[in-house]
Design a protein around this motif. Structure first.
Motif, PDB file in Angstrom:
ATOM      1  N   SER A   1       0.830  -1.208   0.000  1.00 34.44           N
ATOM      2  CA  SER A   1       0.000   0.000   0.000  1.00 34.44           C
ATOM      3  C   SER A   1       0.859   1.250   0.000  1.00 34.44           C
ATOM      4  O   SER A   1       2.022   1.222   0.412  1.00 34.44           O
ATOM      5  CB  SER A   1      -0.873   0.017   1.256  1.00 34.44           C
ATOM      6  OG  SER A   1      -1.735  -1.085   1.288  1.00 34.44           O
TER       7      SER A   1
ATOM      8  N   ARG B   1       1.356   7.891   6.326  1.00 37.67           N
ATOM      9  CA  ARG B   1       1.897   7.726   7.692  1.00 37.67           C
ATOM     10  C   ARG B   1       3.421   7.654   7.630  1.00 37.67           C
ATOM     11  O   ARG B   1       3.974   7.038   6.720  1.00 37.67           O
ATOM     12  CB  ARG B   1       1.315   6.443   8.316  1.00 37.67           C
ATOM     13  CG  ARG B   1       2.153   5.895   9.446  1.00 37.67           C
ATOM     14  CD  ARG B   1       1.528   4.810  10.228  1.00 37.67           C
ATOM     15  NE  ARG B   1       1.706   3.438   9.795  1.00 37.67           N
ATOM     16  CZ  ARG B   1       2.859   2.789   9.672  1.00 37.67           C
ATOM     17  NH1 ARG B   1       4.023   3.412   9.852  1.00 37.67           N
ATOM     18  NH2 ARG B   1       2.876   1.517   9.332  1.00 37.67           N
TER      19      ARG B   1
ATOM     20  N   ARG C   1       7.640   3.420  10.525  1.00 34.75           N
ATOM     21  CA  ARG C   1       8.085   2.992  11.863  1.00 34.75           C
ATOM     22  C   ARG C   1       9.503   2.460  11.731  1.00 34.75           C
ATOM     23  O   ARG C   1       9.938   2.102  10.630  1.00 34.75           O
ATOM     24  CB  ARG C   1       7.198   1.844  12.371  1.00 34.75           C
ATOM     25  CG  ARG C   1       5.780   2.223  12.621  1.00 34.75           C
ATOM     26  CD  ARG C   1       5.011   0.999  13.157  1.00 34.75           C
ATOM     27  NE  ARG C   1       3.614   1.334  13.347  1.00 34.75           N
ATOM     28  CZ  ARG C   1       2.595   0.594  12.919  1.00 34.75           C
ATOM     29  NH1 ARG C   1       2.827  -0.541  12.289  1.00 34.75           N
ATOM     30  NH2 ARG C   1       1.356   0.974  13.129  1.00 34.75           N
TER      31      ARG C   1
ATOM     32  N   TYR D   1       5.500  -0.514   2.908  1.00 33.79           N
ATOM     33  CA  TYR D   1       4.590   0.494   2.343  1.00 33.79           C
ATOM     34  C   TYR D   1       5.388   1.314   1.338  1.00 33.79           C
ATOM     35  O   TYR D   1       6.628   1.329   1.374  1.00 33.79           O
ATOM     36  CB  TYR D   1       4.114   1.486   3.427  1.00 33.79           C
ATOM     37  CG  TYR D   1       3.000   1.006   4.320  1.00 33.79           C
ATOM     38  CD1 TYR D   1       1.685   0.948   3.865  1.00 33.79           C
ATOM     39  CD2 TYR D   1       3.251   0.650   5.646  1.00 33.79           C
ATOM     40  CE1 TYR D   1       0.656   0.527   4.708  1.00 33.79           C
ATOM     41  CE2 TYR D   1       2.222   0.227   6.494  1.00 33.79           C
ATOM     42  CZ  TYR D   1       0.934   0.169   6.014  1.00 33.79           C
ATOM     43  OH  TYR D   1      -0.085  -0.257   6.838  1.00 33.79           O
TER      44      TYR D   1
ATOM     45  N   GLU E   1      -8.446   1.256  -4.249  1.00 33.44           N
ATOM     46  CA  GLU E   1      -9.224   1.780  -3.127  1.00 33.44           C
ATOM     47  C   GLU E   1      -8.291   2.603  -2.286  1.00 33.44           C
ATOM     48  O   GLU E   1      -7.075   2.388  -2.304  1.00 33.44           O
ATOM     49  CB  GLU E   1      -9.842   0.634  -2.302  1.00 33.44           C
ATOM     50  CG  GLU E   1      -8.835  -0.310  -1.615  1.00 33.44           C
ATOM     51  CD  GLU E   1      -8.190   0.235  -0.354  1.00 33.44           C
ATOM     52  OE1 GLU E   1      -8.806   1.048   0.340  1.00 33.44           O
ATOM     53  OE2 GLU E   1      -7.021  -0.132  -0.081  1.00 33.44           O
TER      54      GLU E   1
ATOM     55  N   TYR F   1      -4.336   5.789   3.396  1.00 37.21           N
ATOM     56  CA  TYR F   1      -3.742   4.530   2.951  1.00 37.21           C
ATOM     57  C   TYR F   1      -4.455   4.113   1.671  1.00 37.21           C
ATOM     58  O   TYR F   1      -5.677   4.229   1.575  1.00 37.21           O
ATOM     59  CB  TYR F   1      -3.966   3.417   3.985  1.00 37.21           C
ATOM     60  CG  TYR F   1      -3.311   3.611   5.324  1.00 37.21           C
ATOM     61  CD1 TYR F   1      -3.836   4.501   6.261  1.00 37.21           C
ATOM     62  CD2 TYR F   1      -2.169   2.901   5.672  1.00 37.21           C
ATOM     63  CE1 TYR F   1      -3.237   4.666   7.513  1.00 37.21           C
ATOM     64  CE2 TYR F   1      -1.570   3.056   6.926  1.00 37.21           C
ATOM     65  CZ  TYR F   1      -2.110   3.934   7.832  1.00 37.21           C
ATOM     66  OH  TYR F   1      -1.518   4.096   9.050  1.00 37.21           O
TER      67      TYR F   1
ATOM     68  N   ASP G   1      -7.913  -2.160   5.904  1.00 37.39           N
ATOM     69  CA  ASP G   1      -8.996  -2.064   6.878  1.00 37.39           C
ATOM     70  C   ASP G   1     -10.350  -2.383   6.225  1.00 37.39           C
ATOM     71  O   ASP G   1     -10.423  -2.698   5.040  1.00 37.39           O
ATOM     72  CB  ASP G   1      -8.987  -0.678   7.545  1.00 37.39           C
ATOM     73  CG  ASP G   1      -9.681   0.375   6.690  1.00 37.39           C
ATOM     74  OD1 ASP G   1      -9.702   0.229   5.448  1.00 37.39           O
ATOM     75  OD2 ASP G   1     -10.215   1.336   7.262  1.00 37.39           O
TER      76      ASP G   1
ATOM     77  N   ARG H   1      -5.855   4.265  18.712  1.00 41.18           N
ATOM     78  CA  ARG H   1      -6.132   2.956  18.094  1.00 41.18           C
ATOM     79  C   ARG H   1      -7.079   2.131  18.988  1.00 41.18           C
ATOM     80  O   ARG H   1      -7.964   1.437  18.483  1.00 41.18           O
ATOM     81  CB  ARG H   1      -4.822   2.221  17.790  1.00 41.18           C
ATOM     82  CG  ARG H   1      -4.114   2.883  16.606  1.00 41.18           C
ATOM     83  CD  ARG H   1      -2.782   2.287  16.231  1.00 41.18           C
ATOM     84  NE  ARG H   1      -2.229   3.045  15.109  1.00 41.18           N
ATOM     85  CZ  ARG H   1      -1.812   2.547  13.948  1.00 41.18           C
ATOM     86  NH1 ARG H   1      -1.829   1.269  13.745  1.00 41.18           N
ATOM     87  NH2 ARG H   1      -1.358   3.329  12.989  1.00 41.18           N
TER      88      ARG H   1
HETATM   89  N1  LIG Z   1      -8.126   0.838   3.267  1.00 40.95           N
HETATM   90  C1  LIG Z   1      -6.812   0.591   3.429  1.00 40.95           C
HETATM   91  N2  LIG Z   1      -6.327   0.336   4.670  1.00 40.95           N
HETATM   92  C2  LIG Z   1      -5.022   0.058   4.784  1.00 40.95           C
HETATM   93  C3  LIG Z   1      -4.162   0.028   3.675  1.00 40.95           C
HETATM   94  N3  LIG Z   1      -2.906  -0.266   4.119  1.00 40.95           N
HETATM   95  C4  LIG Z   1      -3.001  -0.443   5.449  1.00 40.95           C
HETATM   96  N4  LIG Z   1      -4.270  -0.239   5.861  1.00 40.95           N
HETATM   97  C5  LIG Z   1      -4.804  -0.340   7.229  1.00 40.95           C
HETATM   98  O1  LIG Z   1      -4.444   0.801   7.986  1.00 40.95           O
HETATM   99  C6  LIG Z   1      -4.431   0.454   9.369  1.00 40.95           C
HETATM  100  C7  LIG Z   1      -3.210   1.005  10.037  1.00 40.95           C
HETATM  101  O2  LIG Z   1      -2.048   0.388   9.529  1.00 40.95           O
HETATM  102  P1  LIG Z   1      -0.619   0.672  10.225  1.00 40.95           P
HETATM  103  O3  LIG Z   1       0.387  -0.010   9.341  1.00 40.95           O
HETATM  104  O4  LIG Z   1      -0.453   2.149  10.289  1.00 40.95           O
HETATM  105  O5  LIG Z   1      -0.692   0.055  11.594  1.00 40.95           O
HETATM  106  C8  LIG Z   1      -4.510  -1.075   9.442  1.00 40.95           C
HETATM  107  O6  LIG Z   1      -5.855  -1.424   9.769  1.00 40.95           O
HETATM  108  C9  LIG Z   1      -4.202  -1.487   8.026  1.00 40.95           C
HETATM  109  O7  LIG Z   1      -4.811  -2.725   7.702  1.00 40.95           O
HETATM  110  C10 LIG Z   1      -4.710   0.306   2.373  1.00 40.95           C
HETATM  111  O8  LIG Z   1      -4.023   0.313   1.340  1.00 40.95           O
HETATM  112  N5  LIG Z   1      -6.026   0.580   2.316  1.00 40.95           N
END
Ligand SMILES: Nc1nc2c(ncn2[C@@H]2O[C@H](COP(=O)(O)O)[C@@H](O)[C@H]2O)c(=O)[nH]1
Ligand SMILES: Nc1ncnc2c1ncn2[C@@H]1O[C@H](COP(=O)(O)OP(=O)(O)OP(=O)(O)O)[C@@H](O)[C@H]1O
Length: 215
Positions: free
Chosen positions: A47, A51, A54, A63, A82, A91, A113, A159
């Motif tokens: 993705s 952000r 880390r 990422y 998406e 994201y 997500d 979170r």
């Molecule tokens: N809709 C989307 N959600 C995504 C994508 N890549 C990650 N995520 C979701 O964001 C949160 C936070 O991730 P984090 O790495 O900052 O902890 C987590 O729920 C991921 O699943 C995306 O491309 N699209």
């Protein structure tokens, strides 16, 4: 086996879009990495996110880390399958060459997500497999977020604040797995992936194989 016989060891099949979602900290990234390490036929959909990285996260591997202007440009140019705002950042799933690769039997893993899951499902119901990971308890979820040691207290609080809202989407998934023991959870996720690969509709090589059996 004669030369003309089609081997059943490796029948052609269509790839799938395997989605893992969960409240933050339940363990989907852990399970994703185990799956990617154990299974050569599935590839991570990397993705793009606004952000900041880390510690230990590598651009282009975990990422694509982009700034707001770059993310805006990608949205304008329709580069995403998406995208969604999550925890104050954006994201998105880059289109890349997912469609063509699916036809060649490549599977893709998505750590996204529930919003992204809905969007992908609306676009491609036949290829999407949706798996939701639940923590064994809310207390354990918080313990995991803290033990990960990657986020400041205010980020963890945000979170945890969102955890119940995210859990409320559990019933929009095809499978739900509780991640108490990580190895047991991983084994269940692998069984789901294996079974989904065997679905008749995905096994495009079955038609010529059966035709030959019957001739
Ligand atoms: N809709 C989307 N959600 C995504 C994508 N890549 C990650 N995520 C979701 O964001 C949160 C936070 O991730 P984090 O790495 O900052 O902890 C987590 O729920 C991921 O699943 C995306 O491309 N699209
Ligand atoms: N079954 C388990 N038992 C104990 N600890 C676990 C288990 N599964 C994962 N963890 C640990 O919990 C922490 C959070 O896991 P992980 O980063 O995989 O969560 P996540 O769902 O991907 O979170 P995010 O959405 O924030 O990226 C990590 O430190 C991981 O090692």
């Amino acid at each position: 086996m004669t030369d003309s016989t089609i081997s059943h060891d490796k029948l052609a099949r269509r790839g799938l879009l395997f989605i893992l979602s969960s409240p933050s900290g339940a363990g989907k990234t852990t399970i994703s990495r185990m799956l990617l390490g154990a299974d050569e036929e599935i590839k991570l959909s990397v993705s793009a996110t606004t952000r900041p990285p880390r510690a230990g996260e590598i651009d282009g591997v975990h990422y694509y880390f982009v700034d707001d202007a770059e993310f805006d440009r990608m949205v304008e140019e329709d580069d995403f399958y998406e995208w969604a705002p999550v925890f104050g950042h954006r994201y998105g799933t880059p289109k890349g060459r997912i469609r063509g690769a699916l036809k060649e039997g490549q599977d893709f893993l998505f750590d996204i997500d529930w919003q992204g899951t809905q969007q992908l499902y609306q676009k491609d119901q036949q290829d999407v497999v949706r798996v939701f990971i639940l923590p064994p308890s809310i207390a354990e979820l918080e313990r995991r977020l803290r033990s990960r040691g990657t986020d400041a207290d205010d980020v963890i609080a945000a979170r945890m604040e969102r955890a119940r809202a995210e859990i409320s989407h559990w019933d929009a998934y095809d499978y739900v797995v509780i991640n108490e023991n990580v190895n047991a959870c991983f084994a269940k996720v692998r069984e789901i992936l294996d079974a989904e690969r065997m679905k008749r509709q995905r096994q495009t090589g079955l038609i010529p194989f059966v035709r030959e059996l019957m001739n």
